[in-house]
Design an enzyme around this catalytic site. Structure first.
Site, PDB file in Angstrom:
ATOM      1  CG  ASP A   1      -0.200   0.092   2.523  1.00  0.00           C
ATOM      2  OD1 ASP A   1       1.063   0.039   2.519  1.00  0.00           O
ATOM      3  OD2 ASP A   1      -0.857   0.226   3.573  1.00  0.00           O
ATOM      4  N   GLY A   2       2.180   1.117  -0.061  1.00  0.00           N
ATOM      5  CA  GLY A   2       3.036   2.304  -0.150  1.00  0.00           C
ATOM      6  C   GLY A   2       3.672   2.718   1.161  1.00  0.00           C
TER       7      GLY A   2
ATOM      8  NE  ARG B   1      13.414  23.122  -7.356  1.00  0.00           N
ATOM      9  CZ  ARG B   1      13.507  22.282  -8.374  1.00  0.00           C
ATOM     10  NH1 ARG B   1      13.709  22.724  -9.587  1.00  0.00           N
ATOM     11  NH2 ARG B   1      13.402  20.987  -8.193  1.00  0.00           N
ATOM     12  CD  GLN B   2       5.858  27.486  -3.863  1.00  0.00           C
ATOM     13  OE1 GLN B   2       6.194  27.011  -4.928  1.00  0.00           O
ATOM     14  NE2 GLN B   2       4.863  28.344  -3.740  1.00  0.00           N
TER      15      GLN B   2
ATOM     16  CG  HIS C   1      16.931  26.573  -6.234  1.00  0.00           C
ATOM     17  ND1 HIS C   1      15.956  27.518  -6.174  1.00  0.00           N
ATOM     18  CD2 HIS C   1      17.470  26.672  -7.467  1.00  0.00           C
ATOM     19  CE1 HIS C   1      15.900  28.152  -7.330  1.00  0.00           C
ATOM     20  NE2 HIS C   1      16.810  27.658  -8.131  1.00  0.00           N
TER      21      HIS C   1
ATOM     22  CG  ASP D   1      20.430  31.955 -13.861  1.00  0.00           C
ATOM     23  OD1 ASP D   1      21.457  31.817 -13.167  1.00  0.00           O
ATOM     24  OD2 ASP D   1      19.513  31.121 -13.874  1.00  0.00           O
TER      25      ASP D   1
ATOM     26  CE  LYS E   1      16.847  31.152 -15.523  1.00  0.00           C
ATOM     27  NZ  LYS E   1      17.159  29.845 -14.941  1.00  0.00           N
TER      28      LYS E   1
ATOM     29  CG  ASP F   1      22.442  26.927 -13.277  1.00  0.00           C
ATOM     30  OD1 ASP F   1      22.525  27.629 -12.249  1.00  0.00           O
ATOM     31  OD2 ASP F   1      21.469  26.990 -14.038  1.00  0.00           O
TER      32      ASP F   1
END
Ligand code: R5P
Length: 298
Positions: free
Chosen positions: A35-36, A96-97, A129, A171, A194, A220
């Protein structure tokens, strides 16, 4: 004596780190139920109680199930006597968020960062990041948060190549790595501009520099879809660059980067072992071991 607990999906880099530290390497067993759900078992043969300092090493790409494993592991390790738990996550997920770009969006950097800090006393990572969060400890409020840069191992690799390429950052965010590597190697560098209007929609402007006939290396932190580096490579080749090679700290799997970069004419894509690579990666064990020793002696 430090005990390093690793996982099958990050075995080779974990072992390299343990060797560098002269630490004992043991592997955590992860059983996946149909079931994970996961069952975590700390290595058989462990002493009844764990040493005071336990280092857990796992890179957190494709992170969701791995985070649950880490939470189960940290609680169990403490029950078995670990006093201090250090997480070495060369790729740190969900960074990132860092703000709600649209109403209702979860700010994953803060939420996941706090969860990790509830389970670990120290964190070591490489080039997370976090372009708008200056301090790693602001995102992951552990007692010791060490944010390393892969610039030195990348520079050492470039020095070993015996060529004098032009370094190119795609960038403004990449300037920090290109600038450090240029200082460490004495190579020239340029930084492009960028504009991103979607996951795969990117425009690149290069500064007015003579490119014709030059061997170039794009640098990068993250390669995901590969579009940032592919569009930059196309511009360099259109201006007559003799060769474009790409080096990134984190070459993420699943985004189709390798194919994208091949189509753009890139000769070589190289990553560090922050994420396991098919080709021989730039190894980070020496860099990570220095940070583990710093925490161990704190
Ligand atoms: C952006 O700020 C990052 O430094 C990378 O340039 C970006 O994440 C690369 O993503 P992709 O490979 O999808 O263009």
């Amino acid at each position: 004596m430090i005990l390093l607990l690793g996982f099958e999906d990050y075995r080779e880099p974990g072992r390299r780190l343990a060797d560098e530290l002269g630490a004992d390497y043991r592997e955590v067993e992860v059983h996946r139920f149909p079931d994970g759900e996961h069952r975590i078992t700390l290595p058989i043969g462990l002493p009844a109680s764990l040493p005071e300092h336990v280092v857990v090493c796992r890179s957190l790409f494709e992170p969701n199930a791995k985070l649950i494993d880490l939470f189960l592991l940290s609680a169990t390790a403490r029950e078995l006597g670990a006093g201090r738990l250090t997480l070495v996550a060369p790729y740190l997920c969900y960074m990132r968020q860092d703000k709600a770009f649209h109403p209702g969006e979860a700010v994953s950097q803060r939420i996941i960062g706090r969860l990790l800090a509830e389970h670990f006393d120290a964190l070591i990572t490489v080039d997370p990041h976090m372009h708008r969060t200056p301090d790693l400890a602001d995102a992951v409020p552990v007692r010791h948060a060490i944010n390393l840069s892969a610039a030195e191992p990348m520079a050492a690799y470039l020095k070993s190549r015996q060529t004098r390429p032009l370094l190119v950052g795609p960038d403004e965010e990449s300037r920090q790595w290109v600038d450090s590597i240029a200082r460490l190697t004495g190579l020239d560098f340029i930084v492009a501009e960028k504009r991103r209007s979607g996951d795969r929609n990117i425009e690149i402007d290069l500064p007015d520099t003579a490119i014709a006939g030059r061997d170039t290396v794009l640098i990068d932190d993250i390669v995901s879809t590969g579009c940032t580096l592919a569009r930059t490579a196309e511009r360099l080749l259109a201006l007559g660059a003799s060769r474009v090679c790409c080096i990134a700290t984190h070459v993420l799997p699943g985004g189709g980067a390798e194919e994208e970069l091949k189509r753009a004419g890139v000769s070589e894509l190289l990553g560090t072992d922050a994420i396991p690579q098919a080709r021989r990666p730039i190894e980070l064990a020496g860099l990570l071991a220095g940070a583990v020793r710093e925490i161990d002696s704190a």
